[in-house]
Write a protein that holds these residues in place. Structure first.
Motif, PDB file in Angstrom:
ATOM      1  N   GLY A   1      28.493 108.029 -13.126  1.00 63.43           N
ATOM      2  CA  GLY A   1      27.429 108.028 -14.125  1.00 63.43           C
ATOM      3  C   GLY A   1      27.926 107.873 -15.542  1.00 63.43           C
ATOM      4  N   ASP A   2      29.028 107.140 -15.732  1.00 59.84           N
ATOM      5  CA  ASP A   2      29.656 107.086 -17.057  1.00 59.84           C
ATOM      6  C   ASP A   2      29.862 105.667 -17.580  1.00 59.84           C
ATOM      7  OD1 ASP A   2      31.607 106.231 -15.309  1.00 59.84           O
ATOM      8  OD2 ASP A   2      33.202 107.476 -16.148  1.00 59.84           O
ATOM      9  N   ASP A   3      29.200 104.672 -16.977  1.00 64.03           N
ATOM     10  CA  ASP A   3      29.320 103.279 -17.405  1.00 64.03           C
ATOM     11  C   ASP A   3      30.748 102.757 -17.251  1.00 64.03           C
ATOM     12  OD1 ASP A   3      28.185 100.879 -18.363  1.00 64.03           O
ATOM     13  OD2 ASP A   3      28.872 101.288 -20.409  1.00 64.03           O
ATOM     14  N   SER A   4      31.509 103.343 -16.353  1.00 64.22           N
ATOM     15  CA  SER A   4      32.856 102.869 -16.068  1.00 64.22           C
ATOM     16  C   SER A   4      32.780 101.639 -15.158  1.00 64.22           C
ATOM     17  CB  SER A   4      33.657 103.959 -15.356  1.00 64.22           C
ATOM     18  OG  SER A   4      33.026 104.283 -14.120  1.00 64.22           O
ATOM     19  N   GLY A   5      33.929 101.002 -14.917  1.00 62.63           N
ATOM     20  CA  GLY A   5      33.942  99.879 -14.000  1.00 62.63           C
ATOM     21  C   GLY A   5      33.502 100.272 -12.608  1.00 62.63           C
ATOM     22  N   THR A   6      33.934 101.451 -12.166  1.00 59.41           N
ATOM     23  CA  THR A   6      33.535 101.953 -10.854  1.00 59.41           C
ATOM     24  C   THR A   6      32.034 102.223 -10.816  1.00 59.41           C
ATOM     25  OG1 THR A   6      35.714 102.958 -10.563  1.00 59.41           O
ATOM     26  CG2 THR A   6      33.943 103.745  -9.124  1.00 59.41           C
TER      27      THR A   6
ATOM     28  N   VAL B   1      40.052 105.815 -20.615  1.00 63.25           N
ATOM     29  CA  VAL B   1      38.652 106.240 -20.540  1.00 63.25           C
ATOM     30  C   VAL B   1      37.945 105.327 -19.543  1.00 63.25           C
ATOM     31  CG1 VAL B   1      38.507 107.222 -22.867  1.00 63.25           C
ATOM     32  CG2 VAL B   1      38.149 104.763 -22.552  1.00 63.25           C
ATOM     33  N   GLY B   2      36.662 105.550 -19.311  1.00 59.12           N
ATOM     34  CA  GLY B   2      35.905 104.649 -18.471  1.00 59.12           C
ATOM     35  C   GLY B   2      35.849 103.258 -19.083  1.00 59.12           C
ATOM     36  N   THR B   3      35.673 102.239 -18.247  1.00 61.60           N
ATOM     37  CA  THR B   3      35.666 100.863 -18.729  1.00 61.60           C
ATOM     38  C   THR B   3      34.635 100.641 -19.830  1.00 61.60           C
ATOM     39  OG1 THR B   3      36.626  99.797 -16.781  1.00 61.60           O
ATOM     40  CG2 THR B   3      35.038  98.507 -18.036  1.00 61.60           C
ATOM     41  N   GLY B   4      33.429 101.179 -19.656  1.00 66.67           N
ATOM     42  CA  GLY B   4      32.402 100.993 -20.674  1.00 66.67           C
ATOM     43  C   GLY B   4      32.830 101.533 -22.025  1.00 66.67           C
ATOM     44  N   GLN B   5      33.435 102.732 -22.038  1.00 72.73           N
ATOM     45  CA  GLN B   5      33.905 103.320 -23.287  1.00 72.73           C
ATOM     46  C   GLN B   5      35.086 102.537 -23.839  1.00 72.73           C
ATOM     47  OE1 GLN B   5      32.442 106.038 -25.024  1.00 72.73           O
ATOM     48  NE2 GLN B   5      33.729 105.050 -26.568  1.00 72.73           N
ATOM     49  N   ALA B   6      35.977 102.084 -22.973  1.00 75.96           N
ATOM     50  CA  ALA B   6      37.125 101.292 -23.425  1.00 75.96           C
ATOM     51  C   ALA B   6      36.663 100.012 -24.115  1.00 75.96           C
ATOM     52  CB  ALA B   6      38.035 100.964 -22.240  1.00 75.96           C
ATOM     53  N   ILE B   7      35.641  99.384 -23.554  1.00 76.58           N
ATOM     54  CA  ILE B   7      35.098  98.167 -24.159  1.00 76.58           C
ATOM     55  C   ILE B   7      34.481  98.474 -25.521  1.00 76.58           C
ATOM     56  CG2 ILE B   7      33.248  96.457 -23.942  1.00 76.58           C
ATOM     57  CD1 ILE B   7      33.877  96.356 -20.933  1.00 76.58           C
ATOM     58  N   ARG B   8      33.721  99.550 -25.605  1.00 76.21           N
ATOM     59  CA  ARG B   8      33.130  99.920 -26.896  1.00 76.21           C
ATOM     60  C   ARG B   8      34.210 100.233 -27.927  1.00 76.21           C
ATOM     61  NH1 ARG B   8      29.392 102.169 -23.239  1.00 76.21           N
ATOM     62  NH2 ARG B   8      30.427 104.191 -23.173  1.00 76.21           N
ATOM     63  N   ASN B   9      35.262 100.899 -27.493  1.00 78.20           N
ATOM     64  CA  ASN B   9      36.366 101.195 -28.405  1.00 78.20           C
ATOM     65  C   ASN B   9      37.016  99.913 -28.921  1.00 78.20           C
ATOM     66  OD1 ASN B   9      35.893 103.897 -27.922  1.00 78.20           O
ATOM     67  ND2 ASN B   9      37.653 104.189 -26.580  1.00 78.20           N
ATOM     68  N   ALA B  10      37.201  98.954 -28.028  1.00 75.47           N
ATOM     69  CA  ALA B  10      37.809  97.680 -28.426  1.00 75.47           C
ATOM     70  C   ALA B  10      36.914  96.938 -29.412  1.00 75.47           C
ATOM     71  CB  ALA B  10      38.082  96.826 -27.190  1.00 75.47           C
ATOM     72  N   ILE B  11      35.616  96.929 -29.150  1.00 74.73           N
ATOM     73  CA  ILE B  11      34.670  96.273 -30.057  1.00 74.73           C
ATOM     74  C   ILE B  11      34.720  96.925 -31.439  1.00 74.73           C
ATOM     75  CG2 ILE B  11      32.198  95.954 -30.522  1.00 74.73           C
ATOM     76  CD1 ILE B  11      31.836  95.463 -27.518  1.00 74.73           C
ATOM     77  N   ASN B  12      34.950  98.228 -31.466  1.00 79.41           N
ATOM     78  CA  ASN B  12      35.049  98.959 -32.736  1.00 79.41           C
ATOM     79  C   ASN B  12      36.391  98.755 -33.429  1.00 79.41           C
ATOM     80  OD1 ASN B  12      32.463 100.008 -32.481  1.00 79.41           O
ATOM     81  ND2 ASN B  12      33.167 101.873 -31.455  1.00 79.41           N
ATOM     82  N   GLY B  13      37.307  98.072 -32.768  1.00 80.60           N
ATOM     83  CA  GLY B  13      38.624  97.842 -33.354  1.00 80.60           C
ATOM     84  C   GLY B  13      39.600  98.974 -33.150  1.00 80.60           C
ATOM     85  N   ASP B  14      39.280  99.896 -32.248  1.00 80.54           N
ATOM     86  CA  ASP B  14      40.154 101.041 -31.997  1.00 80.54           C
ATOM     87  C   ASP B  14      41.160 100.732 -30.905  1.00 80.54           C
ATOM     88  OD1 ASP B  14      38.808 102.569 -33.907  1.00 80.54           O
ATOM     89  OD2 ASP B  14      37.332 103.264 -32.457  1.00 80.54           O
ATOM     90  N   GLY B  15      41.886  99.662 -31.063  1.00 82.10           N
ATOM     91  CA  GLY B  15      42.888  99.268 -30.082  1.00 82.10           C
ATOM     92  C   GLY B  15      43.293  97.833 -30.289  1.00 82.10           C
ATOM     93  N   ASP B  16      44.373  97.451 -29.625  1.00 83.90           N
ATOM     94  CA  ASP B  16      44.910  96.099 -29.747  1.00 83.90           C
ATOM     95  C   ASP B  16      44.721  95.281 -28.468  1.00 83.90           C
ATOM     96  OD1 ASP B  16      46.181  96.749 -32.362  1.00 83.90           O
ATOM     97  OD2 ASP B  16      47.350  98.117 -31.094  1.00 83.90           O
ATOM     98  N   VAL B  17      44.740  95.969 -27.334  1.00 84.71           N
ATOM     99  CA  VAL B  17      44.632  95.319 -26.026  1.00 84.71           C
ATOM    100  C   VAL B  17      43.628  96.092 -25.188  1.00 84.71           C
ATOM    101  CG1 VAL B  17      45.870  94.725 -23.891  1.00 84.71           C
ATOM    102  CG2 VAL B  17      46.994  94.425 -26.116  1.00 84.71           C
ATOM    103  N   LEU B  18      42.860  95.356 -24.392  1.00 88.06           N
ATOM    104  CA  LEU B  18      41.882  95.949 -23.485  1.00 88.06           C
ATOM    105  C   LEU B  18      42.283  95.606 -22.056  1.00 88.06           C
ATOM    106  CD1 LEU B  18      39.039  97.336 -23.163  1.00 88.06           C
ATOM    107  CD2 LEU B  18      38.070  95.025 -23.251  1.00 88.06           C
ATOM    108  N   LEU B  19      42.421  96.622 -21.200  1.00 87.50           N
ATOM    109  CA  LEU B  19      42.777  96.418 -19.787  1.00 87.50           C
ATOM    110  C   LEU B  19      41.795  97.205 -18.931  1.00 87.50           C
ATOM    111  CD1 LEU B  19      44.594  95.411 -17.504  1.00 87.50           C
ATOM    112  CD2 LEU B  19      46.170  97.281 -17.993  1.00 87.50           C
ATOM    113  N   VAL B  20      40.820  96.504 -18.336  1.00 87.10           N
ATOM    114  CA  VAL B  20      39.732  97.170 -17.632  1.00 87.10           C
ATOM    115  C   VAL B  20      39.382  96.410 -16.346  1.00 87.10           C
ATOM    116  CG1 VAL B  20      38.727  98.324 -19.634  1.00 87.10           C
ATOM    117  CG2 VAL B  20      38.108  95.950 -19.153  1.00 87.10           C
TER     118      VAL B  20
END
Length: 271
Positions: free
Chosen positions: A142-147, A61-80
């Protein structure tokens, strides 16, 4: 091997409680769309999985969503690829430690007609200023991604707020990089994209690279273990094993060996 990309909605339904999935050791990696669109994971992950016996399931997903997912505990590793946001994750205690993994760069693409007259330039801020002055179509993720974060940073440096022109010459797609490039191709618009996705993109149409080589277009990727103290279900040992492999000699060599049409897409720079 066909890479398994897991939808965020599936994660929310409770991967951790599914008995069938528990039979095989696995980790969930929250990552960016560029690592998926470029084909990088398809290239590097089979080596880690064969060596470790750990299945890697990627949520792209976009970086912003990936970060939110990680904060929510929906994953083990974050790569952004948004270093300030990554460092904040660690500072706030949601991640254990951040490590550099690899880099590439961003490029500004646009229609061959080049209404803003920016082709061949090496100054991204000057190019965006020219695009705004010409009111030339610009497609933003327009999606809060890293780009998207990088794009907004360059607009801020220019002193221009393109969202004031939202819906006119400035179009926010709210979509991933591939979908945004499709929009740009269809409407003859400029767009900022990571080079790996651009090189992998099959619908370039009338688009070509307009601006590249500005040091401000440097694109760093980082990896973080989600903090098991915040989320006890995090597979910390397996996640750390993946991080150690990714930032170690084997993972770094795998990243360096990934090419498309003879061009290297990512450049390892761990440690």
């Amino acid at each position: 091997m066909i890479r398994k990309f897991v939808g965020a909605a599936v994660i929310a339904l409770g991967l951790n409680t599914t008995a069938a999935l528990a039979e095989t050791p696995f980790i969930v990696v929250q990552s960016t769309t560029s690592t998926q669109n470029s084909g990088l994971f398809d290239h590097i992950l089979p080596g880690f999985e064969a060596e470790s016996g750990i299945d890697v399931r990627v949520v792209a997903v976009g970086t912003g969503q990936a970060i939110r997912n990680a904060i929510n505990g929906d994953g083990d590793v974050l790569l952004v690829h948004a270093k300030p946001a990554e460092e904040k994750i660690v500072a706030d205690g949601w991640g254990v430690e951040r490590s550099d993994v690899m880099y590439n760069d961003f490029v500004l693409v646009g229609p061959k007609s080049d209404p803003a007259r920016v082709k061949g330039g090496t100054d991204i801020v000057a190019a965006l200023t020219a695009v705004a002055k010409a009111k030339a179509p610009f497609a933003s993720r327009g999606d809060d991604s890293g780009t998207h974060k990088a794009e907004l940073g360059h607009w801020a440096t220019s002193g221009i707020d393109p969202t004031d022109a939202s819906g006119t010459w400035y179009r926010e797609t709210g979509s991933g990089m591939g979908a945004t490039l499709n929009v740009a191709s269809g409407m003859g618009a400029y767009a900022l994209t990571d080079r790996a996705t651009w090189q992998s993109f099959g619908n370039k149409g009338n688009l070509e690279v307009m601006v590249e080589g500005d040091p401000r277009l440097f694109n760093q990727y980082g990896v973080i273990l989600v903090n098991p103290d915040k989320h006890p279900k995090v597979r910390a040992a397996s996640g750390q094993r993946f991080i150690d492999w990714l930032t170690g000699p084997e993972g770094q060599a795998a990243i360096a060996s990934y090419t498309l049409d003879g061009q290297q897409l990512f450049f390892p720079n761990a440690h």
